[in-house]
Scaffold this active site. Structure first.
Site, PDB file in Angstrom:
ATOM      1  N   ILE A  71       0.845  -1.205   0.000  1.00 61.83           N
ATOM      2  CA  ILE A  71       0.000   0.000   0.000  1.00 61.83           C
ATOM      3  C   ILE A  71       0.876   1.248   0.000  1.00 61.83           C
ATOM      4  O   ILE A  71       0.673   2.171  -0.796  1.00 61.83           O
ATOM      5  CB  ILE A  71      -0.975  -0.001   1.198  1.00 61.83           C
ATOM      6  CG1 ILE A  71      -1.913  -1.215   1.105  1.00 61.83           C
ATOM      7  CG2 ILE A  71      -1.775   1.300   1.252  1.00 61.83           C
ATOM      8  CD1 ILE A  71      -2.748  -1.470   2.349  1.00 61.83           C
ATOM      9  N   ASP A 130      10.532   2.856   7.152  1.00 65.66           N
ATOM     10  CA  ASP A 130      10.068   1.492   7.400  1.00 65.66           C
ATOM     11  C   ASP A 130      11.227   0.709   8.001  1.00 65.66           C
ATOM     12  O   ASP A 130      12.384   0.959   7.638  1.00 65.66           O
ATOM     13  CB  ASP A 130       9.613   0.811   6.096  1.00 65.66           C
ATOM     14  CG  ASP A 130       8.660  -0.353   6.366  1.00 65.66           C
ATOM     15  OD1 ASP A 130       8.889  -1.091   7.330  1.00 65.66           O
ATOM     16  OD2 ASP A 130       7.684  -0.505   5.607  1.00 65.66           O
ATOM     17  N   PRO A 178       1.060  -2.052   9.843  1.00 66.58           N
ATOM     18  CA  PRO A 178       0.093  -2.831  10.628  1.00 66.58           C
ATOM     19  C   PRO A 178       0.080  -2.395  12.092  1.00 66.58           C
ATOM     20  O   PRO A 178       0.995  -1.701  12.548  1.00 66.58           O
ATOM     21  CB  PRO A 178       0.626  -4.271  10.523  1.00 66.58           C
ATOM     22  CG  PRO A 178       1.865  -4.233   9.726  1.00 66.58           C
ATOM     23  CD  PRO A 178       2.264  -2.814   9.491  1.00 66.58           C
ATOM     24  N   ALA A 197      -4.899   3.058   7.961  1.00 70.24           N
ATOM     25  CA  ALA A 197      -4.342   1.753   8.361  1.00 70.24           C
ATOM     26  C   ALA A 197      -5.116   1.161   9.541  1.00 70.24           C
ATOM     27  O   ALA A 197      -6.012   0.331   9.337  1.00 70.24           O
ATOM     28  CB  ALA A 197      -2.861   1.910   8.662  1.00 70.24           C
ATOM     29  N   ARG A 198      -4.806   1.589  10.737  1.00 70.83           N
ATOM     30  CA  ARG A 198      -5.513   1.113  11.928  1.00 70.83           C
ATOM     31  C   ARG A 198      -5.658   2.254  12.922  1.00 70.83           C
ATOM     32  O   ARG A 198      -4.701   2.989  13.176  1.00 70.83           O
ATOM     33  CB  ARG A 198      -4.751  -0.041  12.593  1.00 70.83           C
ATOM     34  CG  ARG A 198      -4.867  -1.377  11.873  1.00 70.83           C
ATOM     35  CD  ARG A 198      -6.288  -1.947  11.951  1.00 70.83           C
ATOM     36  NE  ARG A 198      -6.431  -3.235  11.297  1.00 70.83           N
ATOM     37  CZ  ARG A 198      -6.794  -3.417  10.030  1.00 70.83           C
ATOM     38  NH1 ARG A 198      -7.048  -2.377   9.250  1.00 70.83           N
ATOM     39  NH2 ARG A 198      -6.935  -4.640   9.541  1.00 70.83           N
ATOM     40  N   ASP A 248      -9.670   7.236   8.231  1.00 70.81           N
ATOM     41  CA  ASP A 248     -10.588   6.197   7.740  1.00 70.81           C
ATOM     42  C   ASP A 248     -10.752   5.114   8.803  1.00 70.81           C
ATOM     43  O   ASP A 248     -11.515   4.181   8.613  1.00 70.81           O
ATOM     44  CB  ASP A 248     -10.034   5.600   6.442  1.00 70.81           C
ATOM     45  CG  ASP A 248     -11.052   4.720   5.731  1.00 70.81           C
ATOM     46  OD1 ASP A 248     -12.229   5.138   5.639  1.00 70.81           O
ATOM     47  OD2 ASP A 248     -10.693   3.610   5.291  1.00 70.81           O
ATOM     48  N   GLU A 289     -13.611   2.026  16.348  1.00 70.67           N
ATOM     49  CA  GLU A 289     -14.504   2.085  15.185  1.00 70.67           C
ATOM     50  C   GLU A 289     -15.525   0.956  15.139  1.00 70.67           C
ATOM     51  O   GLU A 289     -16.580   1.102  14.522  1.00 70.67           O
ATOM     52  CB  GLU A 289     -13.690   2.097  13.893  1.00 70.67           C
ATOM     53  CG  GLU A 289     -12.946   0.796  13.625  1.00 70.67           C
ATOM     54  CD  GLU A 289     -12.154   0.846  12.322  1.00 70.67           C
ATOM     55  OE1 GLU A 289     -11.418   1.830  12.123  1.00 70.67           O
ATOM     56  OE2 GLU A 289     -12.293  -0.091  11.521  1.00 70.67           O
ATOM     57  N   HIS A 343     -13.935   3.416   7.440  1.00 70.33           N
ATOM     58  CA  HIS A 343     -13.045   2.323   7.007  1.00 70.33           C
ATOM     59  C   HIS A 343     -13.435   1.825   5.606  1.00 70.33           C
ATOM     60  O   HIS A 343     -13.629   0.625   5.380  1.00 70.33           O
ATOM     61  CB  HIS A 343     -13.061   1.167   8.017  1.00 70.33           C
ATOM     62  CG  HIS A 343     -11.788   0.375   8.031  1.00 70.33           C
ATOM     63  ND1 HIS A 343     -11.236  -0.136   9.188  1.00 70.33           N
ATOM     64  CD2 HIS A 343     -10.963  -0.007   7.035  1.00 70.33           C
ATOM     65  CE1 HIS A 343     -10.125  -0.793   8.893  1.00 70.33           C
ATOM     66  NE2 HIS A 343      -9.940  -0.730   7.585  1.00 70.33           N
TER      67      HIS A 343
HETATM   68  C1  COI Z   1      -7.909  -5.080   6.092  1.00 66.12           C
HETATM   69  O1  COI Z   1      -7.928  -5.722   5.038  1.00 66.12           O
HETATM   70  O2  COI Z   1      -7.275  -5.487   7.085  1.00 66.12           O
HETATM   71  C2  COI Z   1      -8.657  -3.845   6.172  1.00 66.12           C
HETATM   72  O3  COI Z   1      -8.186  -2.898   6.724  1.00 66.12           O
HETATM   73  C3  COI Z   1     -10.053  -3.846   5.652  1.00 66.12           C
HETATM   74  C4  COI Z   1     -11.001  -3.895   6.737  1.00 66.12           C
HETATM   75  C5  COI Z   1     -12.324  -3.281   6.584  1.00 66.12           C
HETATM   76  C6  COI Z   1     -10.768  -4.683   7.940  1.00 66.12           C
END
Ligand code: COI
Length: 332
Positions: free
Chosen positions: A156, A175, A207, A234-235, A259, A264, A296
């Protein structure tokens, strides 16, 4: 061979059916519900499980799955942060994910939202809704003038870099693991501090691990340039939301496109029309003219959803037939 696929949304059904038509030796059962201690009871007698959910996979549900003799769990998404690694290892489950269903889907969305922030489209839309069509004071910024710090250069991050370069932005990257192509372009800096020193925009593509939780905290925001723009597709927990709110209040952060949010799962992909929302941080952030919150949706394209379904089913079938598969996830 029998596969049971959980959490199948209406928009995924036709992709599951297409795949099943092409694999007439496999019986695929569609379940709309997510995996929990109750729904997993339906998996008895199946060889493998396919799943996709943002909610935590309960240990007790995984235990039941293993009790039924099912060792194969194929996720339709990339992130594995909602699985307890010690439980997976204790049960000897083999888990696959879909690491590259469409990096472009997320990358295009991240850049779109960045452009929305730079060109202040939320503010113009709000003004236009009141028939106020004046230009000032929403003078905008140009992407080609920005230095974008891309944190995370997996598939990504790499796609984001390509798109940004197409717009003429200066890109720097950080990274732990270096990608040869990005390295060859000399984009890597050695420390996060260098990103904070130089970037006018920071976009996250890593991640969630215990060590990346709250990567952007109060100290990190303090170290950044004044007016920096933050993009997170991302998260949610990569950002300390309270610290972000303070940094927005002090104008240290000039705008954010989120996002993903820390909590969430309380809201996203659910219909709250006409209902009260009990998530003060969400309310605070989404009420701001310089903050864009989306549920998301970066991943949610026709290409991505098809790949998520087809690749996860391929992975699961391969596990059933051979005991291994592409995209096997290693849990540490
Ligand atoms: C993922 O593929 O891990 C994503 O972030 C998509 C998701 C809606 C969980």
């Amino acid at each position: 061979m029998k596969i049971i696929a959980y959490g199948i949304r209406d928009d995924e059904q036709s992709f599951v059916k297409d795949w099943a038509m092409e694999h007439s030796d496999v019986e695929v059962t569609i379940v709309k519900e997510l995996i929990d201690e109750q729904t997993i009871l339906q998996a008895e007698g199946y060889d493998g499980v396919v799943a996709f959910q943002q909610a935590q996979y309960q240990d007790a549900a995984l235990q039941k799955m293993a009790d039924f003799g099912i060792k194969y769990l194929s996720l339709r998404n990339v992130g594995v942060d909602n699985l307890n690694p010690s439980k997976v290892k204790e049960l000897g489950l083999k888990v696959t994910n879909v690491p590259v269903y469409s990096p472009e889907a997320i990358a295009e969305f991240a850049v779109t939202r960045l452009m929305n922030l730079l060109r202040r489209t939320k503010e113009y839309n709000l003004k236009a809704a009141n028939q106020d069509f004046r230009w000032a004071p929403q003078i905008s910024k140009e992407l080609n003038q920005q230095t974008v710090g891309v944190i995370g250069t997996g598939h990504i991050g790499q796609s984001v870099i390509k798109i940004l370069q197409g717009f003429g932005a200066k890109v720097i990257a950080f990274d732990k693991f270096h990608n040869a192509e990005i390295e060859a372009q000399g984009l890597y800096v050695d420390t996060m501090q260098e990103i904070f020193d130089q970037a006018t925009v920071i976009t996250l593509h890593i991640p969630l691990f215990p060590e990346t939780e709250h990567l952007l905290d109060a100290a990190a925001f303090e170290a950044m340039n004044d007016g920096v723009f933050i993009i997170n597709t991302a998260r949610g927990p990569l950002i300390d939301e309270q610290a972000l709110i303070s940094a927005l209040d002090s104008h240290k952060v000039g705008g954010a496109a989120l996002d993903v949010l820390e909590e969430e799962t309380k809201l996203f992909n659910q219909d709250f029309s006409g209902k009260e929302i009990d998530y003060p941080v969400f309310k605070n952030l989404s009420a701001r003219e310089n903050v864009l919150v989306s549920p998301h949706t970066a991943f949610y394209t026709d290409v991505a959803v098809k790949n998520m379904v087809h690749v996860s089913l391929d992975n699961n079938l391969s596990l059933i037939k051979t005991g291994t598969a592409n995209n096997l996830v290693t849990f540490n």
